[in-house]
Design a protein around this motif. Structure first.
Motif, PDB file in Angstrom:
ATOM      1  N   VAL A 112       0.834  -1.204   0.000  1.00 21.63           N
ATOM      2  CA  VAL A 112       0.000   0.000   0.000  1.00 21.63           C
ATOM      3  C   VAL A 112       0.872   1.258   0.000  1.00 21.63           C
ATOM      4  N   VAL A 113       1.904   1.272   0.835  1.00 20.05           N
ATOM      5  CA  VAL A 113       2.756   2.467   0.920  1.00 20.05           C
ATOM      6  C   VAL A 113       3.479   2.713  -0.402  1.00 20.05           C
ATOM      7  N   LEU A 114       4.077   1.663  -0.966  1.00 17.98           N
ATOM      8  CA  LEU A 114       4.825   1.832  -2.212  1.00 17.98           C
ATOM      9  C   LEU A 114       3.898   1.902  -3.431  1.00 17.98           C
ATOM     10  N   GLY A 115       2.928   1.004  -3.496  1.00 18.66           N
ATOM     11  CA  GLY A 115       2.058   0.949  -4.665  1.00 18.66           C
ATOM     12  C   GLY A 115       1.028   2.065  -4.697  1.00 18.66           C
ATOM     13  N   ALA A 116       0.191   2.149  -3.644  1.00 18.02           N
ATOM     14  CA  ALA A 116      -0.847   3.184  -3.611  1.00 18.02           C
ATOM     15  C   ALA A 116      -0.244   4.574  -3.470  1.00 18.02           C
ATOM     16  N   GLY A 117       0.801   4.702  -2.642  1.00 17.98           N
ATOM     17  CA  GLY A 117       1.442   6.009  -2.503  1.00 17.98           C
ATOM     18  C   GLY A 117       2.091   6.463  -3.802  1.00 17.98           C
ATOM     19  N   GLY A 118       2.780   5.550  -4.474  1.00 14.86           N
ATOM     20  CA  GLY A 118       3.385   5.901  -5.758  1.00 14.86           C
ATOM     21  C   GLY A 118       2.354   6.202  -6.820  1.00 14.86           C
ATOM     22  N   ALA A 119       1.263   5.450  -6.853  1.00 12.92           N
ATOM     23  CA  ALA A 119       0.204   5.704  -7.828  1.00 12.92           C
ATOM     24  C   ALA A 119      -0.434   7.066  -7.597  1.00 12.92           C
ATOM     25  N   THR A 120      -0.622   7.440  -6.334  1.00 13.25           N
ATOM     26  CA  THR A 120      -1.186   8.757  -6.028  1.00 13.25           C
ATOM     27  C   THR A 120      -0.240   9.872  -6.455  1.00 13.25           C
ATOM     28  N   LEU A 121       1.051   9.696  -6.191  1.00 12.08           N
ATOM     29  CA  LEU A 121       2.030  10.707  -6.587  1.00 12.08           C
ATOM     30  C   LEU A 121       2.059  10.887  -8.103  1.00 12.08           C
ATOM     31  N   LEU A 122       2.084   9.795  -8.834  1.00  8.88           N
ATOM     32  CA  LEU A 122       2.099   9.882 -10.295  1.00  8.88           C
ATOM     33  C   LEU A 122       0.800  10.485 -10.834  1.00  8.88           C
ATOM     34  N   ALA A 175       6.737  -7.418  -8.186  1.00  8.04           N
ATOM     35  CA  ALA A 175       5.703  -7.904  -9.098  1.00  8.04           C
ATOM     36  C   ALA A 175       4.321  -7.411  -8.695  1.00  8.04           C
ATOM     37  N   VAL A 176       4.152  -7.000  -7.445  1.00 11.23           N
ATOM     38  CA  VAL A 176       2.880  -6.448  -6.972  1.00 11.23           C
ATOM     39  C   VAL A 176       2.935  -4.929  -6.930  1.00 11.23           C
ATOM     40  N   VAL A 177       4.092  -4.367  -6.580  1.00 13.14           N
ATOM     41  CA  VAL A 177       4.206  -2.923  -6.398  1.00 13.14           C
ATOM     42  C   VAL A 177       4.167  -2.191  -7.732  1.00 13.14           C
ATOM     43  N   ILE A 178       4.964  -2.648  -8.705  1.00 10.31           N
ATOM     44  CA  ILE A 178       5.083  -1.911  -9.973  1.00 10.31           C
ATOM     45  C   ILE A 178       3.755  -1.829 -10.728  1.00 10.31           C
TER      46      ILE A 178
END
Length: 315
Positions: A112-122, A175-178
């Protein structure tokens, strides 16, 4: 001197006055107040059914999390059993199989921190750029984003797996984060929100005062985007937290399972030969899993509600 002329109005006949008294009164229609919407019994009934449909599973989950494994089969599903075992179930959930549930919880937080946080930033950066800058190919990007929103994530799971297997990234957290970094709906939502929330004149005034593009974004635009950022963050967090199919095809090592995949593995133990039946731990783990999402929506509801309404009214 002339005398004033006085006129007298003749009195109404007694019959007319009697008829006027006996005439039926017309009931006046109640004036509708603009501030109070009209109540509809049909709409109230339909809303009650939707609320019942939504709340009933949560009530069932909370009630059955207080039961032991034997109590699940010996009692009514919508009422408590004789023994209250909620605290024991919570303890057993975190200690079962060497505390693997805690590892799954930490894995989910990592995704959630890496995936959702990165998706929100992008999404914030891309939505701001698409809303406030003009460049060649902008219409093509808009069509691509709209098309990506219409494509379900499950349709891209197999091509994503084949691509990541060629790169040797399967069975790893990447494989889940990217794949979680890509959120077409979040990008579109931030695009619409930035268009309405940030006045172009305000950006031009900041640039005329000598502010750079980075300073204009962080000090002028970013505070205005707060409701939209929270809304996109909640959507991406829920999508990553509840993600099941992508980890299912990407991960083989149980040490990297998220909560959704781990609880599914516990639930499948009852179907294997010699497997231990732990439905009480599955139910308790499911209850623990949804509590962070409920808390996030309750604490941030004032932001995401205003974010959802962005762009719905044209001024």
């Amino acid at each position: 001197m002339s005398t004033p002329v006085t006129t007298s109005v003749p009195a109404a006949p007694a019959e007319d006055s009697g008829r006027a008294k006996s005439a039926p009164r017309l009931r006046r229609a109640k004036a509708h107040r603009p501030g109070r919407p009209k109540r509809s019994k049909l709409l109230t009934a339909l809303t009650s059914l939707v609320v019942l449909y939504t709340v009933a599973p949560l009530i069932w989950l909370a009630v059955n999390a207080t039961k032991t494994q034997s109590g699940l089969g010996d009692s009514n599903g919508l009422w408590f059993a004789d023994d209250f075992a909620l605290w024991d179930n919570i303890h057993d959930t975190f200690t079962y199989h060497d505390g693997v549930f805690t590892r799954w919880l930490l894995n989910t937080l990592l995704y959630v921190v890496l995936g959702a946080g990165g998706a929100t930033l992008l999404a914030v950066l891309g939505g701001y750029a698409l809303a406030k800058f003009d460049f060649p190919g902008k219409r093509g990007i808009f069509a691509t984003v709209i098309g990506a929103v219409a494509v379900p994530g499950t349709a891209l799971a197999v091509p994503t797996f084949l691509m990541f297997s060629k790169m040797g990234l399967t069975d790893t957290p990447w494989a889940v984060v990217i794949p979680s970094l890509v959120s077409p709906f979040g990008l579109y939502l931030m695009w619409v929100f930035a268009t309405e929330a940030i006045p172009t004149e305000l950006l031009e005034a900041a640039r005329m005062d000598g502010a750079s593009e980075a300073r204009t974004f962080f000090q002028v635009a970013l505070p205005l985007l707060a409701p939209g950022i929270v809304t996109v963050l909640l959507f991406t967090t829920v999508a990553t937290w509840n993600n099941y199919f992508l980890p299912l095809i990407m991960l083989k090592d149980p040490e990297w399972y998220p909560l959704t995949l781990g609880l599914s593995a516990w639930n499948s133990q009852a179907e294997t030969v010699g497997g231990e039946v732990i439905f009480n731990l599955v139910i308790t783990g499911s209850l623990i899993t949804i509590l962070p999402l409920i808390a996030a929506f309750l604490f941030l509801q004032k932001y995401w509600q205003s974010g959802l309404a962005a762009g719905s009214v044209k001024e």
